[in-house]
Design a protein around this motif. Structure first.
Motif, PDB file in Angstrom:
ATOM      1  N   PHE A 375       0.799  -1.224   0.000  1.00 51.83           N
ATOM      2  CA  PHE A 375       0.000   0.000   0.000  1.00 51.83           C
ATOM      3  C   PHE A 375       0.839   1.284   0.000  1.00 51.83           C
ATOM      4  O   PHE A 375       0.324   2.346  -0.293  1.00 51.83           O
ATOM      5  CB  PHE A 375      -0.927   0.009   1.223  1.00 51.83           C
ATOM      6  N   ARG A 376       2.142   1.176   0.350  1.00 53.42           N
ATOM      7  CA  ARG A 376       2.943   2.387   0.424  1.00 53.42           C
ATOM      8  C   ARG A 376       4.100   2.387  -0.582  1.00 53.42           C
ATOM      9  O   ARG A 376       4.415   3.415  -1.169  1.00 53.42           O
ATOM     10  CB  ARG A 376       3.505   2.527   1.845  1.00 53.42           C
ATOM     11  N   ARG A 377       4.689   1.235  -0.813  1.00 54.93           N
ATOM     12  CA  ARG A 377       5.893   1.213  -1.629  1.00 54.93           C
ATOM     13  C   ARG A 377       5.705   0.529  -2.974  1.00 54.93           C
ATOM     14  O   ARG A 377       6.536   0.672  -3.852  1.00 54.93           O
ATOM     15  CB  ARG A 377       7.027   0.514  -0.868  1.00 54.93           C
ATOM     16  N   TYR A 378       4.673  -0.228  -3.135  1.00 52.05           N
ATOM     17  CA  TYR A 378       4.446  -0.918  -4.405  1.00 52.05           C
ATOM     18  C   TYR A 378       3.500  -0.059  -5.233  1.00 52.05           C
ATOM     19  O   TYR A 378       2.362   0.148  -4.851  1.00 52.05           O
ATOM     20  CB  TYR A 378       3.846  -2.296  -4.136  1.00 52.05           C
ATOM     21  N   ARG A 379       3.994   0.497  -6.348  1.00 52.89           N
ATOM     22  CA  ARG A 379       3.185   1.436  -7.110  1.00 52.89           C
ATOM     23  C   ARG A 379       3.507   1.330  -8.596  1.00 52.89           C
ATOM     24  O   ARG A 379       4.556   0.823  -8.980  1.00 52.89           O
ATOM     25  CB  ARG A 379       3.442   2.853  -6.617  1.00 52.89           C
ATOM     26  N   SER A 380       2.606   1.838  -9.402  1.00 49.87           N
ATOM     27  CA  SER A 380       2.837   1.890 -10.845  1.00 49.87           C
ATOM     28  C   SER A 380       3.223   3.306 -11.229  1.00 49.87           C
ATOM     29  O   SER A 380       2.664   4.283 -10.715  1.00 49.87           O
ATOM     30  CB  SER A 380       1.578   1.465 -11.609  1.00 49.87           C
ATOM     31  N   ASP A 471       8.916  -1.361  -6.653  1.00 51.47           N
ATOM     32  CA  ASP A 471       8.912  -1.852  -5.279  1.00 51.47           C
ATOM     33  C   ASP A 471      10.102  -1.219  -4.573  1.00 51.47           C
ATOM     34  O   ASP A 471      11.252  -1.535  -4.858  1.00 51.47           O
ATOM     35  CB  ASP A 471       9.027  -3.380  -5.268  1.00 51.47           C
ATOM     36  N   GLY A 472       9.844  -0.300  -3.679  1.00 52.31           N
ATOM     37  CA  GLY A 472      10.927   0.396  -3.008  1.00 52.31           C
ATOM     38  C   GLY A 472      10.598   1.862  -2.832  1.00 52.31           C
ATOM     39  O   GLY A 472       9.440   2.262  -2.972  1.00 52.31           O
ATOM     40  N   PRO A 473      11.575   2.692  -2.524  1.00 53.42           N
ATOM     41  CA  PRO A 473      13.021   2.398  -2.481  1.00 53.42           C
ATOM     42  C   PRO A 473      13.442   1.715  -1.187  1.00 53.42           C
ATOM     43  O   PRO A 473      12.765   1.816  -0.171  1.00 53.42           O
ATOM     44  CB  PRO A 473      13.640   3.798  -2.575  1.00 53.42           C
ATOM     45  N   TYR A 474      14.597   1.060  -1.258  1.00 55.55           N
ATOM     46  CA  TYR A 474      15.177   0.369  -0.116  1.00 55.55           C
ATOM     47  C   TYR A 474      16.602   0.841   0.099  1.00 55.55           C
ATOM     48  O   TYR A 474      17.323   1.155  -0.845  1.00 55.55           O
ATOM     49  CB  TYR A 474      15.157  -1.144  -0.338  1.00 55.55           C
ATOM     50  N   ALA A 475      16.991   0.871   1.352  1.00 51.59           N
ATOM     51  CA  ALA A 475      18.330   1.344   1.698  1.00 51.59           C
ATOM     52  C   ALA A 475      19.371   0.289   1.367  1.00 51.59           C
ATOM     53  O   ALA A 475      19.116  -0.917   1.469  1.00 51.59           O
ATOM     54  CB  ALA A 475      18.401   1.701   3.184  1.00 51.59           C
TER      55      ALA A 475
END
Length: 643
Positions: A375-380, A471-475
């Motif tokens: 709901f927060r990081r997975y987007r198109s 999917d992200g961003p991730y550190a």
């Protein structure tokens, strides 16, 4: 000449000459490892003094004697003779230009005619020659401006002798023990502590479960099965934690990061998978022995809940392991196979009566992490630009929404349905977070990346939209670079992307750390530097050389006799114009692979009591070598890994 050198000359000659005991031009060119017939022919003419068309042993020995390290005067005369093709004792401007062009062709470099003329002029400027030609005296002054010539002649001499140059022994090139110990404690303490606790936990659980069933009078096979089962509970609970990406990214920027081995979460997940397979094998074999001893039928085994779920768990685990071993060739199968984690954990909850006590905490964290990602990081997002760059690299730019914050060095996972409906691939963000866009640079290295590069070369209809899922961003490890006062960034090829984001961000902010930043970028081709030349040029002017020191390494540029004059011309041009002739930057472009032992030892002498952090992104083999050299100098090593 010493007896050892004479013996090595005879040995090298026999190896080159073969059965006929004569070296012809074909053998000679192969020995020199050069592609240019002109350069090889010129050296052959100097060695073949009797003009017989062959080099005998005496001529070979005489040729090498001129190159001996202890004979500097003879070396200079020899090098001048190599370049003086006309044999008139002078090097004319046209002659030098022709030699430079030949060397550029040999090294597969491309420079404009204007730059070639500028290089020739720089040679005369550095030598102080008044006329339009160089004599031996002017050539000697020119050589004195470039100390690397001696090293190149040493390499050529050692190459013809078929001998590797001596390297400094490690114990003579180490930092003080206190600095090495400090780096090990800062870098490896958390990993060692957690691995110790992990091993201790497995051993303790195994022994405790075995002892309980031994006291209850169970057979030895059941004792082993229950001990392995207890270890399976622990490993199954832990294997989910390293893939809680959102949770780990949030923790990385807190003090808790020092207590956790965050840089190795992918390796930890992989090792826990191997542990699951190992303990599953012990568990299954021990139960199989027990069934055989008690004459339990296969029908009874398959109709019981524990037996059926146990067989199912084993098959799922083996299939996932097999798909993981083939992930480079069959990436979609690997992705789809890992979706079986859901039925795996459902079956595991039914298989063991107490398993839910172990899985409840990790499953809860994993579920919360998955919900947050969904709901927060997975987007198109829309792809705004898809541009093919040099060396089969593709730049992908995305439309950035309001709610997409990221830090320099962060990475994302990308899925582009027009290429594949299932494949997710991780890439580092190459743009600075202060800009109104975000982008990635992708190098062609497989089916998916090849399809992306081909797509970038096709004409795009005006109304057609390409959508990507993010999917992200991730550190990543580079995200902690700002905590270092002195940092070294080392990029191999397209591994430059996290550091491009960092450098670009520094030019747009007032951050004080790192106080000193060293950047080494290794590439195989000249064209690769075009990806971020404008960004590096901007960083050089805004940050200054006192804070940012860039060194480019062109690994395809050989350090041998074929490009001695070219290296001198490059150096003379940099001294005269203050910029590198290949890239146009103030940063130098060094030939060949870097000497990390020398680079890191000089760095340690320059910052004797400072904790220096080295950040690397590139090929694993190169990373292993850099890690070893960094360890000797007490430098903290961090590596970007994406799996």
């Amino acid at each position: 000449m010493t007896w050892t050198t004479s013996f090595r000359m005879r040995q090298a000659y026999r190896q080159l000459a073969g059965d006929d005991e004569l070296i012809d031009f074909k053998d000679w060119k192969a020995a020199l490892s050069v592609n240019s017939d002109f350069l090889a022919r010129r050296l052959f003419e100097l060695a073949d003094t009797d003009r017989s068309g062959y080099i005998d042993r005496s001529e070979f020995s005489a040729f090498l004697s001129q190159l001996a390290p202890e004979r500097s005067t003879q070396r200079l005369n020899f090098l001048f003779q190599c370049l003086d093709v006309e044999g008139d004792g002078r090097l004319s401007q046209q002659e030098l230009r022709s030699l430079l062009q030949t060397s550029l062709t040999e090294q597969k470099l491309t420079l404009t005619d204007t730059m070639l003329s500028a290089l020739t002029d720089s040679l005369f400027h550095a030598s102080g020659a008044r006329r339009q030609s160089l004599d031996l005296e002017a050539f000697e002054r020119l050589i004195s401006t470039e100390p690397g010539v001696e090293r190149q002649l040493d390499r050529f001499y050692a190459h013809l002798l078929n001998r590797r140059q001596r390297r400094l022994q490690r114990h003579k090139n180490r930092a003080p023990w206190r600095l090495r110990l400090k780096a090990q404690l800062l870098q490896g303490f958390a990993s060692r502590l957690w691995w110790f606790l992990y091993l201790f936990g497995n051993v303790a659980l195994f022994i405790n479960a075995q002892q309980q069933y031994a006291d209850a009078g169970a057979s030895f096979a059941i004792q082993i099965a229950r001990g392995a089962g207890a270890c399976l509970n622990l490993n199954a609970a832990l294997i989910l934690l390293p893939v809680c990406r959102s949770l780990l990214s949030g923790v990385r920027h807190t003090f808790i990061a020092r207590l956790l081995p965050l840089d190795h979460h992918t390796d930890i997940h992989r090792h826990l998978g191997f542990a699951l397979i190992f303990f599953t094998a012990i568990h299954a074999i021990a139960h199989g022995i027990n069934y055989w001893q008690t004459d339990t039928s296969i029908q009874t085994l398959m109709t019981s809940l524990a037996g059926a779920t146990g067989v199912g768990l084993t098959l799922i685990l083996l299939f996932m392991a097999y798909a993981a071993s083939k992930r480079q060739k069959k990436h979609e199968r690997f992705v789809l196979s890992h979706l079986l984690y859901a039925p795996f954990f459902v079956a595991l909850l039914y298989h063991g009566p107490d398993t839910w006590l172990w899985l409840a905490p990790s499953l809860s964290l994993f579920t919360l992490d998955a919900i947050f990602r969904t709901f927060r990081r997975y987007r198109s997002v829309d792809i705004t630009a898809l541009e093919p760059l040099s060396d089969n690299v593709t730049e992908v730019r995305f439309k950035r929404g309001r709610w997409f914050p990221f830090n320099p060095g962060d990475y994302i996972k990308v899925r582009i349905p027009v290429l594949s409906r299932w494949q997710w691939h991780p890439f580092t963000l190459s743009a600075a977070p202060e800009t109104d866009r975000f982008s990635i640079h992708v190098r062609t290295a497989g089916n998916w990346t090849t399809a992306l590069h081909n797509l970038s070369r096709k004409p795009r209809p005006k109304r057609q939209k390409w959508t990507a899922y993010i999917d992200g961003p991730y550190a990543a490890p580079t995200s902690s670079l700002y905590k270092s006062s002195v940092a070294v960034m080392i990029a191999g090829g397209i591994g430059v992307t996290p550091f491009a984001s960092v450098i670009h961000s520094l030019t747009k902010t007032e951050k004080s750390n790192p106080e000193t930043l060293y950047f080494h970028w290794l590439n195989r081709s000249q064209a690769s530097y075009d990806w971020f030349l404008s960004m590096l040029s901007q960083a050089e002017s805004r940050l200054g050389q006192d804070r940012l020191q860039v060194t480019n390494h062109l690994t395809s540029l050989a350090l041998n006799l074929s490009n001695v004059l070219l290296q001198i011309a490059f150096s003379a041009y940099r001294q005269q114009h203050g910029q590198d002739p290949i890239t146009g930057l103030r940063a130098t472009t060094e030939a060949g692979r870097p000497d990390w032992a020398r680079i890191f030892s000089e760095l340690r002498l320059k910052h004797p009591d400072t904790t220096i952090h080295v950040y690397f992104c590139g090929p694993k083999g190169l990373g292993k070598s850099i890690r070893q050299h960094a360890k000797l100098q007490g430098l903290c090593f961090h590596e970007e890994t994406f799996d």
